[in-house]
Design an enzyme around this catalytic site. Structure first.
Site, PDB file in Angstrom:
ATOM      1  N   SER A 151       6.411  12.666  23.936  1.00 18.43           N
ATOM      2  CA  SER A 151       4.699  12.941  23.358  1.00 18.43           C
ATOM      3  C   SER A 151       4.319  14.285  23.299  1.00 18.43           C
ATOM      4  O   SER A 151       4.822  15.186  22.626  1.00 18.43           O
ATOM      5  CB  SER A 151       3.947  12.042  24.438  1.00 18.43           C
ATOM      6  OG  SER A 151       2.733  11.768  23.537  1.00 18.43           O
ATOM      7  N   ASP A 184       5.752   2.118  18.266  1.00 22.73           N
ATOM      8  CA  ASP A 184       5.039   2.923  18.732  1.00 22.73           C
ATOM      9  C   ASP A 184       3.582   2.914  18.248  1.00 22.73           C
ATOM     10  O   ASP A 184       3.451   3.060  17.027  1.00 22.73           O
ATOM     11  CB  ASP A 184       5.521   4.368  18.442  1.00 22.73           C
ATOM     12  CG  ASP A 184       5.043   5.408  19.243  1.00 22.73           C
ATOM     13  OD1 ASP A 184       3.872   5.384  19.654  1.00 22.73           O
ATOM     14  OD2 ASP A 184       5.811   6.478  19.944  1.00 22.73           O
ATOM     15  N   HIS A 193       5.823   3.320  22.968  1.00 19.16           N
ATOM     16  CA  HIS A 193       5.516   4.989  22.868  1.00 19.16           C
ATOM     17  C   HIS A 193       6.754   5.441  24.250  1.00 19.16           C
ATOM     18  O   HIS A 193       6.691   6.651  24.170  1.00 19.16           O
ATOM     19  CB  HIS A 193       4.132   5.381  23.144  1.00 19.16           C
ATOM     20  CG  HIS A 193       3.862   6.745  23.199  1.00 19.16           C
ATOM     21  ND1 HIS A 193       4.230   7.488  21.829  1.00 19.16           N
ATOM     22  CD2 HIS A 193       3.539   7.602  24.084  1.00 19.16           C
ATOM     23  CE1 HIS A 193       3.926   8.778  22.295  1.00 19.16           C
ATOM     24  NE2 HIS A 193       3.478   8.766  23.363  1.00 19.16           N
TER      25      HIS A 193
END
Length: 341
Positions: A111, A245, A273
């Protein structure tokens, strides 16, 4: 009737992942380190901490020196009024490696950590041997509406109320409803509750807001790696994404794959995610295979200069790819395959 599926965890090895501390530029930095061998730097996402890597660290430490820091403003690291840009984080990781006596590392970023990892390859190309991006930020504009909202001034009015138990309980109840909803966002309810759990702390809340606003506004992500992706021409790159995601669309994985020829793309069909949490055994297997089958990049100053001089076309291609992605990402059919190359 079958019960809920359980997440598989890799077998834990007896390595110490206790948090350690070092002061750099006057700020205390928390990190975990264990194992021996080639260096592997693991970078977490926004609002998260090195704790999210611990189940993986113990297995990876059988082959590598594994370093998992708490980024400044996160976890047990200090949370000063400071620069929380992706560039500043990349510099912080360079400094931490220097303090630990590590010259180079394979860098894995999830991320926000993926954006930091990619920035490291640009700012400090002699320090990164390989790059693995996991559901990475910094590809195209599209991002979860929740993050867009959290980046607005309205969030400054709401977030302070999380310190009050009724509001906190209501937020947690909302996350539990997401978990039971069967939606893509619900797949990551456990991780979302962990991030939310830290926000009642004033310092953590301030660091979270400044970090988020450095990369996201109400229109989406404001930082992209695509305009400099051509500089990764010789860099071994592994891309891992979850097909479901809801934070950063899986379509971004394909965009990054196309903009970095030679990259390896792996899609976790059942993951959201956090694909490294959903199937850690597969994640570790892929990472081990990626490292074993690729040679560390060797920085070549002449090649770097050539790429910079000729990079204008690459930048234009990246801009076109980003524009096309912004226009079409909501209509993209999810990637069905498990891998691509």
């Amino acid at each position: 009737m079958a019960g809920p599926s359980r997440r598989r965890r890799p077998r834990a090895a007896p390595f110490d992942t206790t948090t350690q501390f070092v002061t750099i530029h006057g700020h205390r930095r928390a990190y975990r380190v264990c194992g021996s061998g080639p260096a592997l730097l693991l970078l977490h996402g926004i609002g998260d901490s090195s704790a999210s890597w611990v189940p993986l660290m113990r297995t990876l430490a059988e082959q590598y020196t594994v370093i998992a820091p708490d980024l400044l403003g996160h976890g047990e690291s200090d949370k000063p009024r400071a620069d929380y840009s992706v560039a500043a984080y990349a510099n912080g990781m360079r400094d931490l490696l220097d303090v630990l006596g590590i010259d180079k590392a394979t860098v894995v970023g999830h991320s926000l950590g993926g954006g930091v990892a990619a920035q490291m390859t640009y700012q400090h190309p002699t320090r990164v041997e390989r790059l693995a991006l996991v559901s990475s930020g910094g590809v195209s504009r599209e991002v979860s509406p929740f993050l867009r909202l959290a980046s607005t001034p309205a969030a400054d009015l709401f977030l302070p109320f999380l310190r009050f138990p009724p509001v906190r309980l209501t937020a947690m109840a909302g996350i539990e409803l997401l978990r039971r909803s069967g939606t893509d966002m619900g797949r990551d309810a456990e991780e979302l509750s962990r991030v939310l759990d830290a926000l009642p702390d004033v310092a953590a809340r301030g660091a979270f807001s400044r970090t988020l606003r450095s990369v996201v506004d109400w229109r989406g992500q404001v930082v992209t790696m695509l305009d400099r992706s051509y500089l990764a021409e010789a860099m071994p790159v592994l891309l891992i994404w979850g097909a479901h995601d809801a934070v950063i669309p899986v379509a971004h994985a394909q965009i990054a794959h196309e903009m970095m020829p030679g990259s390896q793309l792996e899609i976790f069909a059942d993951a959201g995610h956090f694909p490294h949490h959903q199937d850690p055994e597969r994640f570790v297997e892929l990472l081990n295979g990626f490292i074993a089958t690729t040679d560390p990049v060797t920085f070549n100053r002449n090649r770097w200069r050539r790429l910079l001089r000729e990079g204008r076309a690459g930048g234009e291609a990246a801009e076109a790819a980003g524009a096309a992605a912004d226009a079409a990402v909501s209509n993209v059919v999810p990637i069905r395959g498990e891998s691509a190359s």
